[in-house]
Scaffold this active site. Structure first.
Site, PDB file in Angstrom:
ATOM      1  N   ILE A  36      -4.042   4.367   0.131  1.00 39.84           N
ATOM      2  CA  ILE A  36      -4.580   4.745   1.441  1.00 39.84           C
ATOM      3  C   ILE A  36      -5.709   5.757   1.293  1.00 39.84           C
ATOM      4  CG2 ILE A  36      -3.985   5.739   3.690  1.00 39.84           C
ATOM      5  CD1 ILE A  36      -1.021   4.939   2.955  1.00 39.84           C
TER       6      ILE A  36
ATOM      7  N   CYS B 141       2.893   1.389  -5.601  1.00 36.78           N
ATOM      8  CA  CYS B 141       2.654  -0.048  -5.521  1.00 36.78           C
ATOM      9  C   CYS B 141       2.486  -0.683  -6.893  1.00 36.78           C
ATOM     10  CB  CYS B 141       1.431  -0.334  -4.663  1.00 36.78           C
ATOM     11  SG  CYS B 141       1.673   0.124  -2.939  1.00 36.78           S
TER      12      CYS B 141
ATOM     13  N   TYR C  13       0.846  -1.194   0.000  1.00 36.40           N
ATOM     14  CA  TYR C  13       0.000   0.000   0.000  1.00 36.40           C
ATOM     15  C   TYR C  13       0.879   1.241   0.000  1.00 36.40           C
ATOM     16  CZ  TYR C  13       1.010   0.334   5.033  1.00 36.40           C
ATOM     17  OH  TYR C  13       1.644   0.433   6.248  1.00 36.40           O
ATOM     18  N   CYS C  14       0.339   2.323  -0.546  1.00 37.59           N
ATOM     19  CA  CYS C  14       1.015   3.619  -0.549  1.00 37.59           C
ATOM     20  C   CYS C  14      -0.070   4.695  -0.620  1.00 37.59           C
ATOM     21  CB  CYS C  14       2.016   3.725  -1.694  1.00 37.59           C
ATOM     22  SG  CYS C  14       1.324   3.348  -3.313  1.00 37.59           S
ATOM     23  N   THR C  15       0.308   5.949  -0.801  1.00 33.18           N
ATOM     24  CA  THR C  15      -0.644   7.052  -0.657  1.00 33.18           C
ATOM     25  C   THR C  15      -1.826   6.927  -1.619  1.00 33.18           C
ATOM     26  OG1 THR C  15       1.191   8.477  -0.016  1.00 33.18           O
ATOM     27  CG2 THR C  15      -0.890   9.548  -0.566  1.00 33.18           C
TER      28      THR C  15
END
Length: 294
Positions: free
Chosen positions: A213, A191, A184-186
Site C-alpha cells: 500500500i 503478501c 496487498y498489505c502495508t
C-alpha cells in the site's frame, strides 16, 4: 535541526546464521542512536527503523553493504522523532508469523512459489482488462483493514497473521481459486508469504502488490483504488496519503466517523480499537479519575 525519518524494508534471502546478523544489526542501530523493530529468521530480515536523517542514511548504507541485503527496497517516510519507544532486534522462526515456517522456502531471489508481482500501474492495467473478476484480498488484520482498504476488497476477519492459515484451510475462500486474486498489505512483506501459502492450497492466479500500500499511495495517493487511511506500526498509528483521504471507519464507542486508532480499553495494553479523539480523551480522564480515587 535534524529531520526525523522512518525506513521500512524487508529482504527474503537465506541467512545461515541469523543470530550473527542480529548482533550486527543491534550494534549498528545502537551506535547510530536508532530505534525500531527488526526481525530476523533463516528466511531473511524485516525491519522498521527510525531516527535522525543522517543516522538513518548511515544505517541504510551499512545494511545494503551486506551483499544479501544489497537490493533491499527501502521505503522512506516522515517521522516525528519519537516514533518508537525502544530498539528491538530479534531472531524468530519466521519474519512474518503465519505459523508455517516449514512451508516457506527462499532462495537468493526471494520467496519460492510466491505470487506474480504487480506494480501500481500494472495493477490498474489488470483491473482495466479483467474488470470485476479481479478480487482484492487484504493480507492485514481487521483493525488495519477497517480504516483503509482497496475498494470492494475481501477483508478477512483476523486478529493476527496466524489466523490466515486456518481460514484458508477451512475452505472459506475456495470460491476464489479460479479468479485473479490480488493480495496487498502495508509494505508487501506479508503478501510475499501469503501468496505462496495460497498457491500451495490451489489458488491458481495469485498476485501481490509490489511495495504494498505504501508504494501504491506514493504513486496514486487518494486518486486511485485505495480508500481511507493506512495503519502503521509506530507511534503515529495512522497516516493519510493526502488531505482528501476518505474516512471509512467509525468509533467503537460513539459510532462517529473516525480513522483514529489507539490502545483501548487499556491505553497501556496491546489491544487496539478505532476510537475518536473525543471518546479516547474521555476514557483517559476516566482512568485518571479511578486511579485518583484509590
Amino acid at each position: 535541526m535534524s529531520t526525523p525519518k522512518i525506513v521500512l524494508f524487508y529482504v527474503f534471502t537465506p541467512l545461515p546464521d541469523p543470530e550473527a546478523i542480529r548482533l550486527w544489526q543491534q550494534t549498528l542501530c545502537e551506535s547510530l542512536g536508532l530505534h525500531g523493530r527488526i526481525i530476523l529468521s533463516p528466511h531473511g530480515i524485516n525491519g522498521t527503523v527510525g531516527g535522525n536523517l543522517a543516522e538513518v542514511k548511515r544505517y541504510v548504507r551499512a545494511t545494503r553493504g551486506y551483499r544479501p541485503f544489497a537490493d533491499a527496497d527501502i521505503k522512506w517516510s516522515e517521522g516525528t522523532g519519537d516514533d518508537f519507544p525502544r530498539l528491538s532486534v530479534r531472531v524468530r522462526p519466521e519474519i512474518v508469523t503465519f505459523g508455517a515456517p516449514q512451508e516457506v522456502a527462499v532462495d537468493a531471489h526471494g520467496v519460492i512459489d510466491g505470487g506474480t508481482r504487480l506494480s501500481p500501474t500494472e495493477l490498474h492495467e489488470l483491473v482495466a482488462a479483467r474488470g470485476d473478476d479481479v478480487v482484492f484480498f487484504d493480507g492485514r488484520n481487521r483493525i488495519e483493514s477497517s480504516i483503509g482498504r482497496f475498494a470492494n476488497a475481501i477483508t478477512p476477519d483476523v486478529e493476527t497473521t496466524r489466523d490466515f492459515l486456518p481460514l484458508l484451510d477451512s475452505g472459506a475462500f475456495d470460491d476464489l481459486k479460479d479468479r485473479p486474486v490480488v493480495t496487498y498489505c502495508t509494505g508487501g512483506v506479508r503478501c510475499e508469504v501469503l501468496t505462496a501459502l495460497m498457491r500451495h492450497r490451489g489458488f491458481e492466479e495469485v498476485y501481490q502488490l509490489d511495495g504494498g500500500i505504501v508504494a501504491y499511495g506514493d504513486q496514486f495517493g487518494d486518486d486511485g483504488l485505495w480508500e481511507g487511511s493506512l495503519y502503521v506500526f509506530d507511534k503515529r498509528m495512522t497516516v493519510d496519503f493526502t488531505e482528501r483521504a476518505a474516512v471509512i471507519s467509525t468509533c467503537v464507542e460513539c459510532g462517529s466517523p473516525t480513522s483514529n486508532v489507539a490502545n483501548h480499553p487499556d491505553r497501556l495494553g496491546r489491544d487496539l480499537a478505532v476510537i475518536c479523539a473525543e471518546c479516547f480523551s474521555a476514557s483517559e480522564e476516566s482512568v485518571t479519575g479511578l486511579v485518583g480515587e484509590r
